[in-house]
Design a protein around this motif. Sequence first.
Motif, short mmCIF file in Angstrom:
data_model
loop_
_atom_site.label_atom_id
_atom_site.label_comp_id
_atom_site.label_asym_id
_atom_site.label_seq_id
_atom_site.Cartn_x
_atom_site.Cartn_y
_atom_site.Cartn_z
N GLN A 108 0.81 -1.22 0.00
CA GLN A 108 0.00 0.00 0.00
C GLN A 108 0.85 1.28 0.00
N PHE A 157 0.74 4.01 -2.95
CA PHE A 157 0.39 5.41 -2.76
C PHE A 157 1.51 6.33 -3.26
N PHE A 159 -15.16 16.77 -4.14
CA PHE A 159 -15.77 16.43 -2.84
C PHE A 159 -16.81 17.51 -2.50
N HIS A 166 -0.12 15.19 1.97
CA HIS A 166 1.19 14.64 1.58
C HIS A 166 2.36 15.61 1.69
N TYR A 204 -5.23 2.22 11.74
CA TYR A 204 -4.98 3.65 11.53
C TYR A 204 -5.10 4.47 12.81
N LEU A 231 -10.24 15.57 11.35
CA LEU A 231 -11.30 14.70 10.82
C LEU A 231 -12.08 14.07 11.96
N LEU A 253 -10.37 9.89 -3.99
CA LEU A 253 -9.51 9.87 -2.79
C LEU A 253 -8.34 8.92 -3.03
N ILE A 296 -4.82 8.77 -1.00
CA ILE A 296 -5.40 8.87 0.34
C ILE A 296 -6.26 7.63 0.55
N ASP A 297 -6.00 6.91 1.64
CA ASP A 297 -6.78 5.69 1.89
C ASP A 297 -8.15 6.07 2.45
N ARG A 306 -8.72 5.30 6.15
CA ARG A 306 -8.18 6.23 7.13
C ARG A 306 -8.96 7.55 7.13
N TYR A 307 -9.29 8.00 5.92
CA TYR A 307 -9.88 9.34 5.80
C TYR A 307 -11.36 9.36 6.19
#
Lengths: 252, 256
Positions: free
Chosen positions: A70, A74, A90, A106, B32, B42, B131, B136-137, B140-141
Amino acid sequence: MIEIRDVEKSFENKVVLRGVDLDVYDGEKLVIIGRSGCGKSVLLKLIMNLLHPDKGYILVNDIAIKKVGQVDLFNLRKQFGFLFQNAALFDSMTVAENICLPLVEHTKLSKSQMMDKVAEKLELVGLPGIENLKPAELSGGMRKRVGLARAIVMDPNYILYDEPTTGLDPIMAANIDKLIIELSDKLNITSIVVTHDMQSVSKVADRVVMLHNGRMIFSGNVSELKSTDNEVVRQFVNGEAEGPIQPKPHKY
Amino acid sequence: MTSFVSALGRRTINFVSETGSVFILFYKSIRYLKQLWASRSLVFSQMLEIGVNSIPLVLFVGVFAGAVASVQTAYQLKGYISYNYLGAATSVAIFIELGPVLTALVIAGRVGASIAAEIGTMKVTEQIDALESLAIDPIRYLAMPRIFSGFIMIPLLTVFADFIGIMGAYAVAWINLDLPPETFFGSVKEFFSILNVMSGLIKAFFFGGVTAIIGCYVGFATDGGAEGVGKSTIRAFVLSSAMILLNDYILSVLLF
């Protein structure tokens, strides 16, 4: 460089890709054409590993994207920008928050540096000063351009465009085409554009490939595309009702 | 007969597969937790949404649950036991059962369904893919902050529900039975056990987690556009409510 080797993909009983081999060279603007449902968008998602091939593999800079963990996946994805067909902004965030998101996640940039970057990218896509609007307040063309600003905010090496001009008026479509060419030429970004829009193909493409019935049936530049003897390609390029392509979508 | 067995087998496999997927989602979210501080904004926004914004509804349900408990208990005590024990009887029922279960059921409707609808809408409009494409996982998000907040905020809401429930119960005792506060609250105090309160909060902890996990799982599994989102919303509420009642039974057996 992206190397796609013998990739097959099915959804339940529907075979979408039946062994696609394709190389995408650094810096080129590759356009993928084909009828709706022929697997163009699926191919883009396979490249990003958002979908997984049933058979075959994809190498990005010699790394097999299917096999990495993973963290590495990423890190690879950070080299990509993806403009979705409907922009996929979004809804709960403002334009600035949408574009900032990868920077927040990031990078360690300060808030003002991020906002400078957002302003710079919005300027680039021709939408300065709309940072505080919500996606619901934007037109289709504006949404696509904000999506593009988000896709390029991390300065990627590759940008994948999923039907960037679909649903836009001709002037807006021409602007998007111009933007794709500028980004590619100025920043030496490798672009893969999926489209049905033949005007866009003529303007943007260094090389065109056509998918049909799950296979790649043509690869060449725009002049080769226009002078091809392949009847299927010719019918598609000229937008003719009569020809080897059935009027209804092919039943796989 | 063959088709019945085949359908039963298919449903069993689906059930086992989905249960496994729920646990995998939970496990991935737990991993996470080490990034909890980095994801604090978040998490806080989900705590606000799941917890703070649910307070009015929980208070409304709590006060009437307490009032009904008081009326019903008074009816059952009538002629057998003195009303002096009304406070003790209603408060124990509120602490161990009514507070946590009714709070969790209300949250399943308000929060579980809304988590499924929100994540489901993101799924069908490619926002989840977006995402992922931004490295971005989504677990997690989106999932971790909601699941963590579910575990933490439902017990806190239960404390509010317990308090207001007892107030509702006393209001009924005072209005209907003219019971003085020292008698009502005296018996609450006399039979008060911290274990009763804690067992209710332990239940609420599990109910909150289950509601949030199911909401997230159902949301991520959504497909089929607006119709799919509608179905997911209903599915999340039905599954959460059923799991709350099932867990209520299991935890009651284990705790008492």
